[in-house]
Design a protein around this motif. Sequence first.
Motif, short mmCIF file in Angstrom:
data_model
loop_
_atom_site.label_atom_id
_atom_site.label_comp_id
_atom_site.label_asym_id
_atom_site.label_seq_id
_atom_site.Cartn_x
_atom_site.Cartn_y
_atom_site.Cartn_z
N PHE A 8 78.78 -22.06 58.82
CA PHE A 8 78.85 -23.47 59.19
C PHE A 8 79.26 -24.36 58.02
O PHE A 8 80.30 -25.01 58.06
CB PHE A 8 77.49 -23.90 59.77
CG PHE A 8 77.41 -25.35 60.08
CD1 PHE A 8 78.13 -25.88 61.13
CD2 PHE A 8 76.61 -26.21 59.33
CE1 PHE A 8 78.06 -27.23 61.43
CE2 PHE A 8 76.54 -27.55 59.62
CZ PHE A 8 77.26 -28.07 60.68
N THR A 60 86.90 -18.79 66.24
CA THR A 60 85.83 -18.04 65.60
C THR A 60 86.19 -16.55 65.55
O THR A 60 86.03 -15.89 64.52
CB THR A 60 84.51 -18.26 66.35
OG1 THR A 60 84.18 -19.65 66.28
CG2 THR A 60 83.38 -17.45 65.76
N LEU A 100 75.59 -17.73 70.17
CA LEU A 100 75.38 -17.27 68.81
C LEU A 100 74.01 -16.62 68.63
O LEU A 100 73.84 -15.73 67.79
CB LEU A 100 75.57 -18.42 67.82
CG LEU A 100 77.02 -18.92 67.72
CD1 LEU A 100 77.12 -20.18 66.87
CD2 LEU A 100 77.93 -17.85 67.15
N ALA A 144 73.66 -23.41 61.76
CA ALA A 144 73.72 -24.59 62.63
C ALA A 144 72.81 -24.41 63.83
O ALA A 144 72.16 -25.36 64.28
CB ALA A 144 75.16 -24.83 63.08
N VAL A 145 72.74 -23.18 64.36
CA VAL A 145 71.87 -22.90 65.50
C VAL A 145 70.41 -23.06 65.10
O VAL A 145 69.62 -23.68 65.81
CB VAL A 145 72.13 -21.48 66.06
CG1 VAL A 145 71.17 -21.17 67.18
CG2 VAL A 145 73.57 -21.36 66.53
N PRO A 195 80.36 -22.74 65.71
CA PRO A 195 79.28 -23.54 65.11
C PRO A 195 79.65 -25.02 64.94
O PRO A 195 78.81 -25.90 65.12
CB PRO A 195 79.08 -22.88 63.74
CG PRO A 195 79.55 -21.49 63.92
CD PRO A 195 80.69 -21.57 64.89
N PRO A 243 73.17 -18.00 62.95
CA PRO A 243 73.96 -19.03 62.27
C PRO A 243 73.10 -20.24 61.92
O PRO A 243 72.25 -20.65 62.72
CB PRO A 243 75.02 -19.38 63.32
CG PRO A 243 75.17 -18.15 64.13
CD PRO A 243 73.80 -17.55 64.20
N ALA A 267 75.04 -22.72 71.72
CA ALA A 267 74.24 -22.07 70.68
C ALA A 267 73.66 -20.74 71.16
O ALA A 267 73.49 -19.81 70.37
CB ALA A 267 73.13 -23.00 70.21
N GLY A 281 79.24 -17.03 62.33
CA GLY A 281 78.21 -18.07 62.32
C GLY A 281 78.33 -19.07 61.20
O GLY A 281 77.58 -20.03 61.14
N GLU A 332 77.99 -28.50 66.62
CA GLU A 332 77.63 -29.70 65.86
C GLU A 332 78.19 -30.96 66.52
O GLU A 332 77.50 -31.96 66.67
CB GLU A 332 78.16 -29.59 64.42
CG GLU A 332 77.77 -30.77 63.56
CD GLU A 332 78.64 -30.93 62.33
OE1 GLU A 332 79.74 -30.35 62.29
OE2 GLU A 332 78.23 -31.64 61.41
#
Lengths: 303, 279
Positions: A226, A77, A266, B109-110, A244, B107, A263, A224, A248
């Motif tokens: 995705f 990242t 982020l 996805a978060v 990200p 983000p 998470a 971030g 998942e």
Amino acid sequence: MHTSAVITTPVPITATRAKRSPVAWVPILLTGLALAYLALVLFLPMAVVFVEGLRKGLDFYLNALAEPDALAAMKLTLLAAAIAVPLNLVFGVCAAWAIAKFDFRGKALLITLIDLPFSVSPVISGLIYVLIFGKQGWFGEWLFDHDLKVIFAVPGIVLATIFVTFPFVARELIPLMQAQGRDEEEAAALLGASGWQTFWRVTLPSVKWGLLYGVILTNARAMGEFGAVSVVSGHIRGETNTLPLHIEILYNEYNFTASYACATVLVFLALLTLVAKVIVEARQHRAMNLAVAEAREVQGSKA
Amino acid sequence: MALLQRRHVLPGFGPALGVTLMYLGLIVLIPLSAAFIKTFTLTWDAFWLTVTNPRVIASFKLSFGVSLLAAAINAVFGLLVAWVLVRYELPGKRVIDALVDLPFALPTAVAGIALTAVYSTKGVLGAPLAELGIKVAFTPLGVLMALIFIGLPFVVRTVQPVLEDMDRGYEEAAHSLGATPLQTFTRVIFPTVMPALITGFTLAFARALGEYGSVVFIAGNMPMVSEIVPLIIITKLEQFDYAGATAVAVVMLVFSFILLLLINFLQWWVRKRRAEEKA
């Protein structure tokens, strides 16, 4: 302005108050509604990430972050952002210089085209690179013959990241540099400053806060992203997973607590971005007020 | 020739524009054109069959319907939030104001897993709603919640500056001429903010249409029920059906371009109206 003053003055203050009192609950009701909406839509989900991430205790939380796959994801990242941000920064400065400081045909079209990546679905942003560099793509065979990999490898992730963060710096800088005008630069040029001197000493100091905010936004979005990255990554653990995507995978493996733990990193990044935004906006505001005050002083001394 | 060679006082026009156009071409324009070129490898019939497949049609209906609904809900509440932030004093207002941008910064996805945790049948809001018989996560209602989340800042941030510029004299005039608060709102305030509100609505709608990350976790992704268009594209890609994925993507791209032009027009309209107000 004058008309409203004329109309309001004859009404005695007490009468106005009496007339307004039946609606005094309106601000309270509206504020309550707005706060409830924000709490429900924004604040609650953010808080839940921390609650879920810390569900199994601090040790589990720290282990989830220090696990090799998580660290590899964080590294990738950072790498993608470290390539995408400087490239888009150089592009943004060039685009803003050309658009704000010169007149040419097709300028409006150029601005619209720079905005394009904003309006394209992230999934499509990934897809277009698959069509070019993927196995069945334009350069697919050539890349395969030369043992090079773009899709399902790091270069694809970097390209997709560059695409989705493409407009941010340019979008921040163009309006600022347009508002700044050209007089100061032209004066510098006429006084014999070179192009670079003009840019570093005249242009940059007055747009630096906007530029910084553009960079921060680009970075936040780069770290971030995705959808686009998901299409080109191939989800190879420890190799082509960004943070990200790692979140998942953990989630899909029902490893929920570890997923929320990662998470939270982020979420912190997002909160830092917002703090930076507040600071930068305040500085930019102050710099502009200062410039306006100076301009007035100059005019005053001339008069 | 003389026109082309017009001299600029400032240097660097050529290199700056050159870098801009080259980078724009390499990163954005050529790759995007690849999508259109790829669809030409399909015959018209094959293209039509792909995009009118019932499952694809269902996903388009879901994406458009839910995106519109989410944008509409955000138009109402976004206006309300902007109004409260501009007009009323409340403690911690600066923090709340900054947090409105959270969906921009967080983000996707978060956001997706966060919303799923809130609305799953074991979640803070999901559990009480489930007792009332309302299932949110893994239904179209879940898609709606995700799209509301990501669209909120668009409406607030387009309406807020217009409200800040608004001359309160008009409201006071309306009030002293005997207008009720509701009349003041519908006849004075609403017409002024309307162009900005439509712009914010369109921005939120355009963003929602292509959104992927925040939706896939909460949607449940059931074909014909809660499958959004971006997911159809991903599914086709995973089956190596590149032509099919591209056909659906091109339909999406055409809608995105139309929305982009519409948004540009709306923003021009808002700027013009604001300039007129100030004059």
